[in-house]
Design a protein around this motif. Structure first.
Motif, PDB file in Angstrom:
ATOM      1  N   THR A 152       0.834  -1.208   0.000  1.00  0.00           N
ATOM      2  CA  THR A 152       0.000   0.000   0.000  1.00  0.00           C
ATOM      3  C   THR A 152       0.865   1.253   0.000  1.00  0.00           C
ATOM      4  OG1 THR A 152      -1.759  -1.154   1.183  1.00  0.00           O
ATOM      5  CG2 THR A 152      -1.793   1.256   1.254  1.00  0.00           C
ATOM      6  N   GLN A 153       0.533   2.171  -0.897  1.00  0.00           N
ATOM      7  CA  GLN A 153       1.271   3.420  -1.031  1.00  0.00           C
ATOM      8  C   GLN A 153       0.468   4.551  -0.376  1.00  0.00           C
ATOM      9  OE1 GLN A 153       4.403   3.689  -2.901  1.00  0.00           O
ATOM     10  NE2 GLN A 153       4.195   1.500  -2.479  1.00  0.00           N
ATOM     11  N   THR A 154       1.105   5.276   0.563  1.00  0.00           N
ATOM     12  CA  THR A 154       0.466   6.437   1.197  1.00  0.00           C
ATOM     13  C   THR A 154       0.942   7.705   0.507  1.00  0.00           C
ATOM     14  OG1 THR A 154       0.337   5.317   3.338  1.00  0.00           O
ATOM     15  CG2 THR A 154       0.136   7.718   3.338  1.00  0.00           C
ATOM     16  N   VAL A 155       0.017   8.536   0.088  1.00  0.00           N
ATOM     17  CA  VAL A 155       0.362   9.798  -0.587  1.00  0.00           C
ATOM     18  C   VAL A 155       1.016  10.714   0.429  1.00  0.00           C
ATOM     19  CG1 VAL A 155      -0.511  11.737  -1.930  1.00  0.00           C
ATOM     20  CG2 VAL A 155      -1.602   9.486  -2.118  1.00  0.00           C
ATOM     21  N   ASP A 156       2.269  11.132   0.150  1.00  0.00           N
ATOM     22  CA  ASP A 156       3.039  11.893   1.134  1.00  0.00           C
ATOM     23  C   ASP A 156       2.637  13.369   1.150  1.00  0.00           C
ATOM     24  OD1 ASP A 156       4.332  13.208  -0.978  1.00  0.00           O
ATOM     25  OD2 ASP A 156       6.123  11.961  -0.861  1.00  0.00           O
ATOM     26  N   GLN A 157       3.330  14.166   1.981  1.00  0.00           N
ATOM     27  CA  GLN A 157       2.969  15.572   2.169  1.00  0.00           C
ATOM     28  C   GLN A 157       3.080  16.379   0.888  1.00  0.00           C
ATOM     29  OE1 GLN A 157       4.345  17.655   5.653  1.00  0.00           O
ATOM     30  NE2 GLN A 157       4.956  15.767   6.647  1.00  0.00           N
ATOM     31  N   ASN A 158       3.920  15.913  -0.031  1.00  0.00           N
ATOM     32  CA  ASN A 158       4.065  16.612  -1.310  1.00  0.00           C
ATOM     33  C   ASN A 158       3.110  16.087  -2.376  1.00  0.00           C
ATOM     34  OD1 ASN A 158       6.275  18.226  -0.386  1.00  0.00           O
ATOM     35  ND2 ASN A 158       7.607  16.443  -0.589  1.00  0.00           N
ATOM     36  N   LEU A 204      -0.877  17.581   8.687  1.00  0.00           N
ATOM     37  CA  LEU A 204       0.494  17.701   8.201  1.00  0.00           C
ATOM     38  C   LEU A 204       1.300  18.611   9.124  1.00  0.00           C
ATOM     39  CD1 LEU A 204      -0.351  18.343   4.440  1.00  0.00           C
ATOM     40  CD2 LEU A 204       0.211  16.154   5.492  1.00  0.00           C
ATOM     41  N   GLY A 205       2.613  18.505   9.050  1.00  0.00           N
ATOM     42  CA  GLY A 205       3.472  19.409   9.805  1.00  0.00           C
ATOM     43  C   GLY A 205       4.040  18.773  11.056  1.00  0.00           C
ATOM     44  N   GLU A 206       3.964  19.500  12.183  1.00  0.00           N
ATOM     45  CA  GLU A 206       4.635  19.103  13.417  1.00  0.00           C
ATOM     46  C   GLU A 206       3.819  18.062  14.187  1.00  0.00           C
ATOM     47  OE1 GLU A 206       7.686  20.273  14.473  1.00  0.00           O
ATOM     48  OE2 GLU A 206       7.822  21.265  12.541  1.00  0.00           O
ATOM     49  N   VAL A 207       3.614  16.901  13.541  1.00  0.00           N
ATOM     50  CA  VAL A 207       2.969  15.758  14.181  1.00  0.00           C
ATOM     51  C   VAL A 207       3.786  14.518  13.855  1.00  0.00           C
ATOM     52  CG1 VAL A 207       0.630  16.706  14.197  1.00  0.00           C
ATOM     53  CG2 VAL A 207       1.419  15.442  12.198  1.00  0.00           C
ATOM     54  N   SER A 208       3.665  13.491  14.708  1.00  0.00           N
ATOM     55  CA  SER A 208       4.460  12.284  14.491  1.00  0.00           C
ATOM     56  C   SER A 208       3.885  11.402  13.390  1.00  0.00           C
ATOM     57  CB  SER A 208       4.567  11.490  15.798  1.00  0.00           C
ATOM     58  OG  SER A 208       3.280  11.144  16.290  1.00  0.00           O
ATOM     59  N   GLY A 209       2.587  11.536  13.131  1.00  0.00           N
ATOM     60  CA  GLY A 209       1.965  10.705  12.104  1.00  0.00           C
ATOM     61  C   GLY A 209       1.252  11.544  11.064  1.00  0.00           C
ATOM     62  N   THR A 210       2.009  12.106  10.114  1.00  0.00           N
ATOM     63  CA  THR A 210       1.374  12.929   9.082  1.00  0.00           C
ATOM     64  C   THR A 210       0.555  12.056   8.145  1.00  0.00           C
ATOM     65  OG1 THR A 210       3.319  12.759   7.649  1.00  0.00           O
ATOM     66  CG2 THR A 210       3.229  14.628   9.152  1.00  0.00           C
ATOM     67  N   GLY A 211      -0.491  12.630   7.606  1.00  0.00           N
ATOM     68  CA  GLY A 211      -1.317  11.910   6.645  1.00  0.00           C
ATOM     69  C   GLY A 211      -2.777  11.938   7.029  1.00  0.00           C
ATOM     70  N   SER A 212      -3.491  10.931   6.599  1.00  0.00           N
ATOM     71  CA  SER A 212      -4.935  10.870   6.795  1.00  0.00           C
ATOM     72  C   SER A 212      -5.267  10.373   8.197  1.00  0.00           C
ATOM     73  CB  SER A 212      -5.544   9.935   5.745  1.00  0.00           C
ATOM     74  OG  SER A 212      -6.945   9.878   5.871  1.00  0.00           O
ATOM     75  N   VAL A 213      -6.210  11.050   8.849  1.00  0.00           N
ATOM     76  CA  VAL A 213      -6.697  10.651  10.175  1.00  0.00           C
ATOM     77  C   VAL A 213      -8.186  10.362  10.060  1.00  0.00           C
ATOM     78  CG1 VAL A 213      -7.054  11.372  12.567  1.00  0.00           C
ATOM     79  CG2 VAL A 213      -4.968  12.038  11.359  1.00  0.00           C
ATOM     80  N   LEU A 261      -8.747  19.285  18.757  1.00  0.00           N
ATOM     81  CA  LEU A 261      -7.717  18.772  19.656  1.00  0.00           C
ATOM     82  C   LEU A 261      -7.672  17.246  19.650  1.00  0.00           C
ATOM     83  CD1 LEU A 261      -8.007  21.174  22.733  1.00  0.00           C
ATOM     84  CD2 LEU A 261      -6.254  21.165  20.945  1.00  0.00           C
ATOM     85  N   THR A 262      -8.810  16.592  19.471  1.00  0.00           N
ATOM     86  CA  THR A 262      -8.837  15.134  19.396  1.00  0.00           C
ATOM     87  C   THR A 262      -8.100  14.650  18.158  1.00  0.00           C
ATOM     88  OG1 THR A 262     -10.962  15.051  20.562  1.00  0.00           O
ATOM     89  CG2 THR A 262     -10.337  13.109  19.281  1.00  0.00           C
ATOM     90  N   VAL A 263      -8.365  15.299  17.018  1.00  0.00           N
ATOM     91  CA  VAL A 263      -7.697  14.905  15.775  1.00  0.00           C
ATOM     92  C   VAL A 263      -6.190  15.133  15.876  1.00  0.00           C
ATOM     93  CG1 VAL A 263      -7.495  15.427  13.310  1.00  0.00           C
ATOM     94  CG2 VAL A 263      -9.751  15.313  14.382  1.00  0.00           C
ATOM     95  N   LEU A 264      -5.789  16.257  16.462  1.00  0.00           N
ATOM     96  CA  LEU A 264      -4.358  16.530  16.634  1.00  0.00           C
ATOM     97  C   LEU A 264      -3.713  15.500  17.552  1.00  0.00           C
ATOM     98  CD1 LEU A 264      -4.429  20.422  16.997  1.00  0.00           C
ATOM     99  CD2 LEU A 264      -3.640  19.105  15.021  1.00  0.00           C
ATOM    100  N   GLY A 265      -4.430  15.105  18.599  1.00  0.00           N
ATOM    101  CA  GLY A 265      -3.909  14.074  19.496  1.00  0.00           C
ATOM    102  C   GLY A 265      -3.756  12.737  18.786  1.00  0.00           C
ATOM    103  N   ASN A 266      -4.729  12.381  17.958  1.00  0.00           N
ATOM    104  CA  ASN A 266      -4.648  11.125  17.211  1.00  0.00           C
ATOM    105  C   ASN A 266      -3.499  11.126  16.211  1.00  0.00           C
ATOM    106  OD1 ASN A 266      -6.885  10.164  18.586  1.00  0.00           O
ATOM    107  ND2 ASN A 266      -8.342  10.735  16.987  1.00  0.00           N
ATOM    108  N   ALA A 267      -3.151  12.321  15.720  1.00  0.00           N
ATOM    109  CA  ALA A 267      -2.053  12.437  14.756  1.00  0.00           C
ATOM    110  C   ALA A 267      -0.688  12.513  15.441  1.00  0.00           C
ATOM    111  CB  ALA A 267      -2.256  13.662  13.871  1.00  0.00           C
ATOM    112  N   GLY A 268      -0.673  12.610  16.771  1.00  0.00           N
ATOM    113  CA  GLY A 268       0.593  12.669  17.497  1.00  0.00           C
ATOM    114  C   GLY A 268       1.208  14.051  17.488  1.00  0.00           C
ATOM    115  N   LEU A 269       0.498  15.021  18.061  1.00  0.00           N
ATOM    116  CA  LEU A 269       0.989  16.394  18.098  1.00  0.00           C
ATOM    117  C   LEU A 269       2.363  16.447  18.750  1.00  0.00           C
ATOM    118  CD1 LEU A 269       0.327  19.414  17.598  1.00  0.00           C
ATOM    119  CD2 LEU A 269      -0.635  19.459  19.904  1.00  0.00           C
TER     120      LEU A 269
END
Length: 300
Positions: free
Chosen positions: A42-48, A101-110, A120-128
């Motif tokens: 599976t290919q995840t579309v990156d930040q670019n 995207l950005g300053e999170v540990s898990g960039t991409g789709s949440v 704040l919940t979404v940011l927490g799930n993404a690993g702020l």
């Protein structure tokens, strides 16, 4: 209308060749079925907005539909594989998710829950990962872009809005600063190093008021307030001058009044605040006299 791919989507890519012994027959990492078909990891579309396909290179996936992307991959493989055909499936459909995207540990789709998730919940799930005093949250929804400091969202529940499917959230690192000018011990620009830093604390960082120069009744705070707050500070018939940053407001603090210290401790410093301490009239007259004296010295 075919769904377009966005950053964070996960793509299932299957490549077929018309005869055995082709490019993918010898195998690449993936699940092989028969002699003429390979299923890529599976290919995840990156930040670019990019993905990478073995032997074909990198492709701009975001903005394209799966069928268009399939054609681009087929064209790139045409001189290496045997009559390649590519099928792309969306494993993660953006209608049920937001992109962080950005300053999170898990960039991409949440993925968003059916009951709805707040910011704040979404940011927490993404690993702020950003510092609270430096993080700025930028929300992109259709044609609207809103940027708010993370600290504002934490301190004001009304700012912790629900995230809509398809939203894109950028977590940016922007140091929050204030300026202390005039008759303070050390004028300059300072970083807000912790949340809930008071105006009194900000003055302390700048070394406090200059005992020889400062007019204690002339301490001013320049800042932009939102229109709702500004309206409560002025008379009903006074017109507000609204700018993109808000309504410019000037607060005056008389530090000769002991009650002012309670106000200085309760009010927190914000990004781009300017604190100005006026000089005493005596100091200004002394400076004027000095300028005049220098003028005479040079024959002006």
């Amino acid at each position: 209308m075919e769904q377009r791919i966005v950053v964070g989507d996960r793509l299932g890519i299957t490549i077929f060749e018309s005869a055995p012994g082709g490019l993918f027959f010898n195998g690449i990492p993936g699940e092989v079925s028969g002699a003429r078909q390979v299923v890529l990891p599976t290919q995840t579309v990156d930040q670019n907005g990019m993905i990478e396909v073995p032997y074909a290179g990198r492709f701009k996936a975001s903005g394209n539909s799966p069928s268009v992307l399939s054609e681009l991959i087929e064209e790139r493989l045409s001189d290496r594989a045997i009559d390649p055909q590519v099928i792309i499936g969306l494993d993660s459909y953006s209608a049920n998710s937001a992109t962080v995207l950005g300053e999170v540990s898990g960039t991409g789709s949440v993925e968003l829950s059916p009951r709805g998730d707040r910011l704040l919940t979404v940011l927490g799930n993404a690993g702020l990962a950003a510092n609270e005093t430096e993080a700025v949250i930028r929300l992109v929804r259709d044609d609207y872009i809103v940027t708010v400091p993370l600290r504002t969202i934490i301190n004001n529940p009304a700012e912790n809005i629900y995230v809509a499917p398809g939203d894109t959230i950028f977590v940016l690192s922007k140091p929050q600063v204030f300026n202390a000018l005039g008759a303070v011990a050390t004028p300059g620009q300072y970083t807000i190093t912790f949340a809930e830093q008071s105006i009194a604390g900000a003055l302390s960082v700048a070394g406090g008021l200059s005992s020889a120069l400062a007019d204690r009744s002339g301490v001013f705070l320049f800042r932009f307030e939102n229109p709702e707050v500004a309206r409560g500070l002025v008379s009903d018939d006074q017109e507000l001058r609204v700018t993109r940053s808000g309504v410019p407001i000037v607060y005056q603090i008389n530090m000769s009044d002991p009650n002012s210290f309670f106000w200085l401790e309760q009010m927190t410093v914000r990004d781009s605040d300017m604190i100005y301490v006026a000089q005493t009239i005596t100091t200004e007259l002394d400076q004027f006299a000095s300028i005049v004296a220098r003028g005479r010295l040079f024959g002006l």
